[in-house]
Structures are given as C-alpha cells and as structure tokens.
Design a protein around this motif. Structure first.
Motif, short mmCIF file in Angstrom:
data_model
loop_
_atom_site.label_atom_id
_atom_site.label_comp_id
_atom_site.label_asym_id
_atom_site.label_seq_id
_atom_site.Cartn_x
_atom_site.Cartn_y
_atom_site.Cartn_z
N LEU A 1 6.94 -16.65 0.92
CA LEU A 1 7.50 -16.02 -0.28
C LEU A 1 6.42 -15.63 -1.28
O LEU A 1 6.46 -14.55 -1.87
N ILE A 2 5.43 -16.50 -1.46
CA ILE A 2 4.32 -16.19 -2.37
C ILE A 2 3.59 -14.96 -1.87
O ILE A 2 3.24 -14.06 -2.64
N THR A 3 3.35 -14.90 -0.57
CA THR A 3 2.64 -13.76 0.02
C THR A 3 3.43 -12.47 -0.15
O THR A 3 2.88 -11.43 -0.50
N LEU A 4 4.73 -12.53 0.04
CA LEU A 4 5.56 -11.33 -0.04
C LEU A 4 5.71 -10.81 -1.46
O LEU A 4 5.79 -9.61 -1.69
N PHE A 5 5.76 -11.71 -2.44
CA PHE A 5 6.07 -11.29 -3.79
C PHE A 5 4.90 -11.39 -4.77
O PHE A 5 5.03 -11.05 -5.92
N SER A 6 3.76 -11.77 -4.34
CA SER A 6 2.60 -11.89 -5.22
C SER A 6 1.91 -10.55 -5.40
O SER A 6 1.64 -9.85 -4.43
N PRO A 7 1.58 -10.18 -6.65
CA PRO A 7 0.84 -8.95 -6.87
C PRO A 7 -0.52 -8.94 -6.17
O PRO A 7 -1.04 -7.90 -5.83
N ALA A 8 -1.09 -10.11 -5.97
CA ALA A 8 -2.39 -10.18 -5.30
C ALA A 8 -2.30 -9.65 -3.87
O ALA A 8 -3.30 -9.19 -3.32
N TYR A 9 -1.13 -9.69 -3.29
CA TYR A 9 -0.96 -9.21 -1.92
C TYR A 9 -0.24 -7.86 -1.87
O TYR A 9 0.11 -7.39 -0.81
N ALA A 10 -0.03 -7.26 -3.02
CA ALA A 10 0.65 -5.98 -3.06
C ALA A 10 -0.23 -4.89 -2.44
O ALA A 10 -1.44 -5.01 -2.41
N LYS A 11 0.43 -3.87 -1.99
CA LYS A 11 -0.29 -2.74 -1.39
C LYS A 11 -1.00 -1.96 -2.49
O LYS A 11 -0.61 -1.99 -3.65
N VAL A 12 -2.05 -1.26 -2.12
CA VAL A 12 -2.77 -0.42 -3.06
C VAL A 12 -2.93 0.97 -2.48
O VAL A 12 -2.79 1.19 -1.28
N PHE A 13 -3.26 1.91 -3.33
CA PHE A 13 -3.45 3.29 -2.91
C PHE A 13 -4.71 3.43 -2.09
O PHE A 13 -5.76 2.90 -2.45
N THR A 14 -4.60 4.15 -0.99
CA THR A 14 -5.75 4.46 -0.13
C THR A 14 -5.98 5.97 -0.21
O THR A 14 -5.12 6.75 0.22
N PRO A 15 -7.11 6.42 -0.77
CA PRO A 15 -7.33 7.86 -0.91
C PRO A 15 -7.63 8.51 0.44
O PRO A 15 -8.35 7.96 1.26
N PRO A 16 -7.09 9.70 0.64
CA PRO A 16 -7.42 10.42 1.88
C PRO A 16 -8.82 11.03 1.80
O PRO A 16 -9.35 11.24 0.70
N GLY A 17 -9.41 11.32 2.93
CA GLY A 17 -10.72 11.98 2.96
C GLY A 17 -10.62 13.44 2.61
O GLY A 17 -11.57 14.03 2.10
N GLU A 18 -9.45 14.04 2.88
CA GLU A 18 -9.23 15.43 2.52
C GLU A 18 -7.75 15.66 2.25
O GLU A 18 -6.90 14.90 2.70
N ILE A 19 -7.48 16.71 1.49
CA ILE A 19 -6.12 17.06 1.11
C ILE A 19 -5.94 18.55 1.34
O ILE A 19 -6.75 19.36 0.87
#
Length: 189
Positions: free
Chosen positions: A13-31
């Motif tokens: 539960l801590i892993t699922l709901f903790s901001p420390a384990y939240a996903k982050v934006f991954t920038p693309p190499g090109e758009i």
C-alpha cells in the motif's frame, strides 16, 4: 492474517500510494508536430523537480531557432487547469513589455495564446501557444509549448505594425486550433 502478511500488505500500500513511487514524465527524444520532426536540443532540471526540454527542427541550434517546442515539467505540482490559467495570467501581466495574450480552458487542459512584440532584448515578434496537462499519472504539471519567431525588418509604421500583429494573431489562432486537436500527450513511467 499473520504479521508477515500484514507487513507485506502495508509495504504494498505504501508503494502504491506514496508520491516517492509515483510515475514521472519521461521526455521523448523527438516530437513530430506541425508537419515537422523536432529533436531534443536542450534540457535542464532543478533539484525542486522542475525540468525544461527544448526541441528544434531542421538542425537549428537552440540559440537560433525559428520554431521551437518546449516541455516544462513541474514534478509534484498538482494544480487545476483554472489555477494554471490564473498563474499564467499573473505571470504575463508582470512581464515588461506585456505580451498580447488569451487564456482559456477546454476539457481537462488549459490553453494560452501569446504574442510578444520585439524589444531591445528580443528583436523578433514571437508567437506562442501552450497546452497544460494535469495528469495524475505524471505526478505533476506538464506544459507543451509551440513557438515561432518572425524576424523584424525595418522600423514599421503604426499601420504596418498593426497589419503584422493581425497576421501573427491569425496564425497564432491556427496554432492554437492545431494544438487543441493534437493527440500528443505526455509519457509518464
């Protein structure tokens, strides 16, 4: 449920709901955008979770772009599109010289249309459109920006300046419509 099972359940539960384990934006190499391919030309991040990624096309150096895509990511900044629009308005109103701008909301996104006139620091007209993304999956705010420069020639008469601004405003409106229809969205992992 035994103590080991309870402990394992708590960790999950801590892993699922903790901001420390939240996903982050991954920038693309090109758009791919507006019929062109933009490649990552500059990136910078700060310890506070803010990051900027700038993309140019046609092998233009970042210092001499004619059109530019910028992705601004603010990790852990969770605000509504309305609050983003209010902050963008306040920021625009503080700028000298103040840009011409229009802000609006559509669906779950905020939009900004800005036009900057030339000044001593920036000798070109600049047209910008922004789309804000407020996705829980990205654990933060991401703003997609498209900008185009219009080199200023000789000194313009008031009538010529007005005609130039009207032409840029018409194109800026088209850019905003294109951005609204764009299927691009942030990739968060």
């Amino acid at each position: 449920m035994n103590i080991k099972s309870r402990f394992a359940c708590c960790l999950l539960l801590i892993t699922l709901f903790s901001p420390a384990y939240a996903k982050v934006f991954t920038p693309p190499g090109e758009i791919s955008y507006m019929g062109k391919t933009y490649k990552l030309a500059y990136e910078n991040s700060a310890p506070n979770g803010r990051a900027i990624f700038e993309y140019t096309t046609d092998n233009e150096p970042i210092e001499k772009w004619s059109s530019l895509i910028t992705l601004n990511y603010s990790k852990s900044l969770i605000i509504s599109p309305q609050k983003w629009a209010e902050a963008t308005k306040a920021s625009s109103d503080r700028q000298i010289p103040k840009p011409h701008y229009d802000l609006y909301l559509k669906g779950n996104n905020g939009y900004a249309r800005l036009i900057f006139e030339p000044d001593s620091k920036n000798p070109a007209y600049e047209s910008n459109v922004h789309k804000s993304f407020h996705l829980q999956a990205c654990n933060g705010l991401l703003v997609f920006q498209y900008a185009k420069k219009y080199p200023q020639g000789a000194e313009l008469s008031p009538a010529e300046k007005l005609a130039t601004l009207k032409q840029i405003a018409a194109e800026n409106t088209q850019f905003a419509a294109s951005m609204e229809k764009s299927e691009w969205s942030p990739d968060c992992k």
